[in-house]
Design a protein around this motif. Structure first.
Motif, PDB file in Angstrom:
ATOM      1  N   LEU A 682       0.150  -1.334   0.066  1.00 27.92           N
ATOM      2  CA  LEU A 682      -0.261  -0.187  -0.499  1.00 27.92           C
ATOM      3  C   LEU A 682       0.671   1.400  -0.089  1.00 27.92           C
ATOM      4  O   LEU A 682       0.325   2.213  -0.636  1.00 27.92           O
ATOM      5  N   ILE A 683       1.548   1.149   0.513  1.00 27.57           N
ATOM      6  CA  ILE A 683       2.508   2.434   0.979  1.00 27.57           C
ATOM      7  C   ILE A 683       3.643   2.650   0.135  1.00 27.57           C
ATOM      8  O   ILE A 683       3.821   3.477  -0.508  1.00 27.57           O
ATOM      9  N   ALA A 684       3.940   1.240  -1.240  1.00 26.70           N
ATOM     10  CA  ALA A 684       4.828   1.561  -2.261  1.00 26.70           C
ATOM     11  C   ALA A 684       3.556   2.004  -3.873  1.00 26.70           C
ATOM     12  O   ALA A 684       4.074   3.654  -3.839  1.00 26.70           O
ATOM     13  N   SER A 685       2.403   1.669  -3.208  1.00 22.99           N
ATOM     14  CA  SER A 685       1.556   2.347  -4.158  1.00 22.99           C
ATOM     15  C   SER A 685       0.883   3.677  -4.166  1.00 22.99           C
ATOM     16  O   SER A 685       1.339   4.600  -4.945  1.00 22.99           O
ATOM     17  N   CYS A 686       1.187   4.149  -2.840  1.00 22.39           N
ATOM     18  CA  CYS A 686       1.222   5.216  -2.131  1.00 22.39           C
ATOM     19  C   CYS A 686       1.907   6.560  -3.027  1.00 22.39           C
ATOM     20  O   CYS A 686       2.494   7.288  -3.593  1.00 22.39           O
ATOM     21  N   MET A 687       3.755   5.247  -2.705  1.00 24.31           N
ATOM     22  CA  MET A 687       4.511   6.325  -3.303  1.00 24.31           C
ATOM     23  C   MET A 687       4.313   6.972  -4.916  1.00 24.31           C
ATOM     24  O   MET A 687       5.633   7.564  -5.235  1.00 24.31           O
ATOM     25  N   GLU A 688       4.315   6.081  -5.059  1.00 26.44           N
ATOM     26  CA  GLU A 688       5.080   5.954  -6.823  1.00 26.44           C
ATOM     27  C   GLU A 688       3.409   6.614  -7.427  1.00 26.44           C
ATOM     28  O   GLU A 688       3.236   7.636  -8.391  1.00 26.44           O
ATOM     29  N   ALA A 689       1.787   7.069  -6.571  1.00 29.51           N
ATOM     30  CA  ALA A 689       1.143   8.263  -7.062  1.00 29.51           C
ATOM     31  C   ALA A 689       1.931   9.721  -6.609  1.00 29.51           C
ATOM     32  O   ALA A 689       1.419  10.427  -7.740  1.00 29.51           O
ATOM     33  N   PHE A 690       1.990   9.648  -5.764  1.00 25.45           N
ATOM     34  CA  PHE A 690       2.892  11.038  -5.310  1.00 25.45           C
ATOM     35  C   PHE A 690       3.685  11.436  -6.276  1.00 25.45           C
ATOM     36  O   PHE A 690       3.900  12.630  -6.406  1.00 25.45           O
ATOM     37  N   ASN A 691       4.359  10.453  -7.261  1.00 25.01           N
ATOM     38  CA  ASN A 691       5.587  10.957  -7.693  1.00 25.01           C
ATOM     39  C   ASN A 691       4.936  10.994  -8.916  1.00 25.01           C
ATOM     40  O   ASN A 691       5.135  12.231 -10.104  1.00 25.01           O
ATOM     41  N   ALA A 692       3.752  10.176  -9.590  1.00 23.42           N
ATOM     42  CA  ALA A 692       3.135  10.374 -10.731  1.00 23.42           C
ATOM     43  C   ALA A 692       2.697  12.412 -10.741  1.00 23.42           C
ATOM     44  O   ALA A 692       2.677  12.552 -11.351  1.00 23.42           O
ATOM     45  N   LEU A 693       1.848  12.524  -9.019  1.00 25.53           N
ATOM     46  CA  LEU A 693       1.527  13.622  -9.052  1.00 25.53           C
ATOM     47  C   LEU A 693       1.834  14.734  -9.141  1.00 25.53           C
ATOM     48  O   LEU A 693       2.051  15.290  -9.807  1.00 25.53           O
ATOM     49  N   ASN A 694       3.459  14.733  -8.759  1.00 25.83           N
ATOM     50  CA  ASN A 694       4.392  15.531  -9.082  1.00 25.83           C
ATOM     51  C   ASN A 694       4.250  15.407 -10.186  1.00 25.83           C
ATOM     52  O   ASN A 694       5.748  16.869 -10.858  1.00 25.83           O
ATOM     53  N   ASP A 695       4.199  15.046 -10.982  1.00 27.68           N
ATOM     54  CA  ASP A 695       5.058  14.886 -12.217  1.00 27.68           C
ATOM     55  C   ASP A 695       3.859  15.016 -13.590  1.00 27.68           C
ATOM     56  O   ASP A 695       3.961  15.260 -14.636  1.00 27.68           O
TER      57      ASP A 695
END
Ligand code: ANZ
Ligand code: ZN
Length: 807
Positions: A682-695
């Motif tokens: 779940l945390i990995a998934s959130c980190m991935e989402a946060f990176n995409a958000l920043n992009d």
């Protein structure tokens, strides 16, 4: 720029939660409920990383279910009686009570500093007198029901310290304090008849299938250890005092013709009779065997003494030599065995050591042969399969009244006496005229005296004359209090029931019926695998007993069980003795509680071992800091932000997709418990989402992303999420969030390309692709069918089809 100050933010929210009583359960039995419980700690003085892990897992569950609208009970307490407090008293002269409550104070603060969402109003320690009161009541209920008995048993005894030692206090057969060789001393002990419940404890493991880890179920099954076998007598060649025969138990009646010796446990009553007839050396060897703690015997070399007497085989009438052997246990089966060295590993080793002959009774080319096979050298039973012969031989014994088929359990009755001060006194009295009597229930709790000398010699209660003095409730004469205290597992066997009842009722009752009915069983129980057998078995047993005593109406206390893995550093279990401890306090001071929580849940799935990695902690910290610092651009909103979905760029669509994938993951790990609450994914998934958000740079999506992520990360890093939520969303995001399916739609579609209505190719295209581009690609795909012909018409049906009409 907003700067991440973990300390200030965490203090702010911990104060707020406390002041608002936000984590107390509601007294409304119409609400759907979850009872989330991490095993309570022993108040050793400081929290260690194992605790942090245990409580972070439980806290993540509690917080998640609260946000999903459940009424959540998530309590904490302390398993506060036991030896370490007394050892500290011996060493440093501190009173065990003072030591214990001081430790509880310290650990309470440490737990608070992690931001754990406990229901603090229900916190208690098992040494609290209002808890002891009910525990003693349960003991008396069991006593009156015939579930408690007193029996002499062998205990580890230090002749120098004049005290009983637990197995853990004996190393290499010597006392841990004074290194004097310990002896086995026969003393009266109180036992609870857990064996009355052996079959039910075994049967109900099936109810727990798929809800408890298989490893725990198997361990309990083995511990209960049900065996079917034959119990029968070997007659003695010559009577010895009153003994004409002795009984044995075997699970392999099919090998009965292979018996070449019998062996007794060193404590067997027959051994006592034969002992004086033996030479000094043999006598000494037997006494030495008796003085070895049973636990150490099983690991030791096979040892034996020939008693130089004979038994008569019940079928062949042959003479069989009788031995004493250290591997025969007095309290299993009949305390005596038949030896079949040709078909049993242990018997084989023993026979080799003492040159006892082998007799083969199952066909094979090699000995020992331990598998199933065809019987030989077995009289009328020759040629029969071992598995069938087993039952036929039992039947033969029953028909001829030589013995009977029986069920045996390895499980033994639960010895609960401790000759110790820091425990709950066993509420019994000894009167020299009336015997052993229960204390008057109105007098409960029987409390411990405060003025006590704890010097490690004997039982302090036994030496306290004025405390011991009492009056017999029956004859009014002098009586003395029982000075044994109860095993601490007695306290941990029902603490989970206590929490379900609001504190103001605790003086009047052990627990309230309605509250218990509502909250129990525990929905999620989280703890270490080291409790797989004892605590979890005793708690299951206690639940069944309380049911039969009419207190409750369910049979299993813990619906689901999660056993967390160990915390390692440099590949070894974190422990003081190795010196590889990371202090939770240091981590919290340096990085904050959210970092500790994030790392602990991210570094490994809960059920696996977790290797402590400093750089991983740094990484967790950096993520949280970035997550916080970047939040400043969020547009304030009190509802789910609405995103205009037309004309989104690929990166924008990708970010939304990742956000909602994380949300789905969050719901999934709670719905599919079998996967063991994989918070790390779940945390990995959130980190991935946060990176995409920043992009991407769409502010609506940015806000939406934070709205969702601070919701799903709240169970893991609550402080920072509450800070963000308060600032920008007014807590409107702390509920269950609906999934926007459109964000998850694939960007690519497969179009069918037809020529004159006939399918000629499939073509993958991006949904946003322009019509001209699609036609261009499609023409290439079906080149060979339109080559040299005139294209009369081209049709594009969006997301479906391209058709060419040619002539
Ligand atoms: C003869 C024999 C032959 C056995 C053979 C086994 C294999 P489980 O299955 O764990 O219940 N036994 C019986 N009482 C014992 C005692 N008090 N202390 C130590 N061992 C004892 O074990 C039952 C088997 O353990 C019994 O079956 C007995 O050895 C031994 F090829 O009898 B058997
Ligand atoms: Zn009396």
């Amino acid at each position: 720029m907003m700067e991440y100050q973990a300390k200030d933010i965490e203090q702010k929210w911990q104060d707020y939660w406390k002041k608002q009583n936000i984590h107390e359960p509601k007294q409304d039995f119409n609400l759907k409920k979850k009872y989330i419980l991490s095993m309570f700690p022993y108040p050793s003085g400081a929290i260690h990383m194992g605790h942090v892990r245990n409580y972070c897992i439980g806290d993540a569950m509690a917080r998640y279910y609260r946000k999903q609208g459940y009424n959540v009970l998530h309590p904490i307490g302390f398993d506060a009686f036991g030896m370490p407090a007394e050892n500290a008293a011996i060493k440093n002269g501190i009173h065990p009570k003072k030591w214990t409550y001081a430790n509880i104070d310290t650990m309470d603060k440490e737990l608070d500093s992690l931001g754990l969402s406990f229901s603090k109003q229900r916190e208690f320690a098992t040494c609290d007198e209002d808890y002891t009161k009910w525990e003693q009541k349960f003991f008396l209920d069991m006593w009156k029901k015939g579930l408690v008995y007193r029996k002499k048993a062998f205990l580890n005894w230090c002749p120098n310290d004049k005290t009983v030692l637990a197995n853990e206090q004996v190393s290499d057969g010597k006392c841990w304090r004074c290194s004097t060789g310990i002896v086995q001393k026969e003393m009266y002990q109180y036992y609870i008849k857990i064996t009355d419940y052996a079959q039910e404890l075994l049967d109900d493991l099936r109810v727990l299938q798929d809800k408890w880890p298989q490893a725990v179920l198997s361990m309990q099954e083995n511990w209960i250890g049900k065996s079917l076998g034959l119990q029968f007598d070997f007659a003695l060649e010559k009577q010895i005092s009153n003994f004409k025969a002795f009984e044995v138990f075997t699970t392999r009646p099919d090998t009965i013709f292979g018996v070449t010796y019998c062996a007794l446990a060193p404590e067997h009553p027959l051994v006592k009779e034969v002992l004086p007839t033996l030479d000094i050396q043999s006598q000494q060897k037997i006494i030495q065997m008796q003085n070895t703690p049973v636990r150490n015997r099983t690991m030791a070399q096979k040892e034996g003494v020939n008693l130089r007497i004979f038994a008569i085989h019940p079928l062949t009438k042959e003479k069989v030599p009788l031995w004493v052997a250290n591997f025969v246990l007095i309290d299993y089966g009949s305390g005596a065995v038949m030896g079949v060295p040709a078909h049993d590993e242990r018997d084989y080793l023993f026979a080799k050591e003492y040159q006892i002959p082998l007799k083969q009774v199952i066909e094979s080319t090699e000995l020992p042969f331990l598998d199933d096979g065809i019987l030989c050298n077995s009289g009328d039973f020759n040629g029969i399969e071992t598995s069938k012969a087993k039952w036929q031989i039992i039947e033969f014994f029953e028909v001829n009244k030589l013995g009977k088929g029986v069920v045996h359990f390895k499980l033994k009755d639960w010895g609960i006496s401790r000759q110790r001060y820091w425990g709950a006194p066993i509420p019994l009295l000894h009167c020299k005229d009336c015997g052993i009597l229960p204390q008057d229930e109105k007098k409960l709790p029987i409390t411990l005296p405060q003025d006590v000398v704890i010097d490690g010699e004997g039982n302090p209660l036994d030496k306290h004359q004025s405390w011991k003095e009492d009056i017999c409730p029956k004859c009014g004469g002098k009586a003395t209090k029982e000075t044994d205290t109860m095993d601490t597992f007695f306290q941990s066997s029902w603490y989970f029931l206590r929490y379900a009842t609001p504190r103001d009722l605790w003086i009047q009752m052990p627990f309230d019926k309605q509250n218990t009915k509502y909250w129990l069983p525990v929905d999620e129980y989280i703890g270490g695998i080291e409790h797989a057998i004892l605590h979890l078995l005793y708690a299951r047993f206690f639940t069944k007993v309380l049911r039969d005593l009419g207190y409750i109406d369910f049979s299993e206390p813990f619906e689901n069980l999660l056993t967390q893995g160990m915390v390692l550093k440099d590949g070894a279990k974190m422990s003081k003795s190795i010196g590889n401890i990371v202090e939770p306090n240091d981590i919290i001071k340096k990085y904050g509680a959210d970092t500790a929580r994030l790392f602990v849940l991210f570094a490994a799935p809960p059920t696996r071992e977790l290797e402590w990695i400093d750089s991983g902690v740094e990484g967790a910290y950096r993520f949280i800091r970035r997550f916080y610092e970047k939040s400043e651009n969020i547009q304030k909103t009190k509802t789910m932000p609405i995103v205009h979905k037309q004309d989104l760029s690929e990166k924008q669509r990708y970010a939304r997709k990742k956000i909602y994938e994380a949300l789905i993951k969050s719901n999934e790990i709670f719905a599919k418990k079998q996967t063991g609450y994989a918070f790390n994914t779940l945390i990995a998934s959130c980190m991935e989402a946060f990176n995409a958000l920043n992009d991407q740079d769409n502010l609506q999506i940015w806000t939406e992303g934070y709205y969702v992520l601070s919701n799903i990360l709240e169970p893991i890093i609550p402080h920072i999420c509450w800070e963000i939520s308060e600032k920008f969303f007014d807590f409107s995001n702390f509920g269950s969030i609906e999934i926007d399916e459109s964000a998850l739609e694939e960007d690519e579609v497969v179009l069918v390309v037809t020529v004159n209505g006939k399918k000629r190719a499939d073509m993958k295209v991006n949904k946003q692709m322009q019509q001209d581009e699609i036609l261009l690609l499609a023409r290439e795909k079906v080149q060979k069918w339109i080559d040299g012909q005139n294209i009369i018409k081209e049709v594009v049906v969006p997301n479906k089809l391209v058709n060419f009409v040619v002539k």
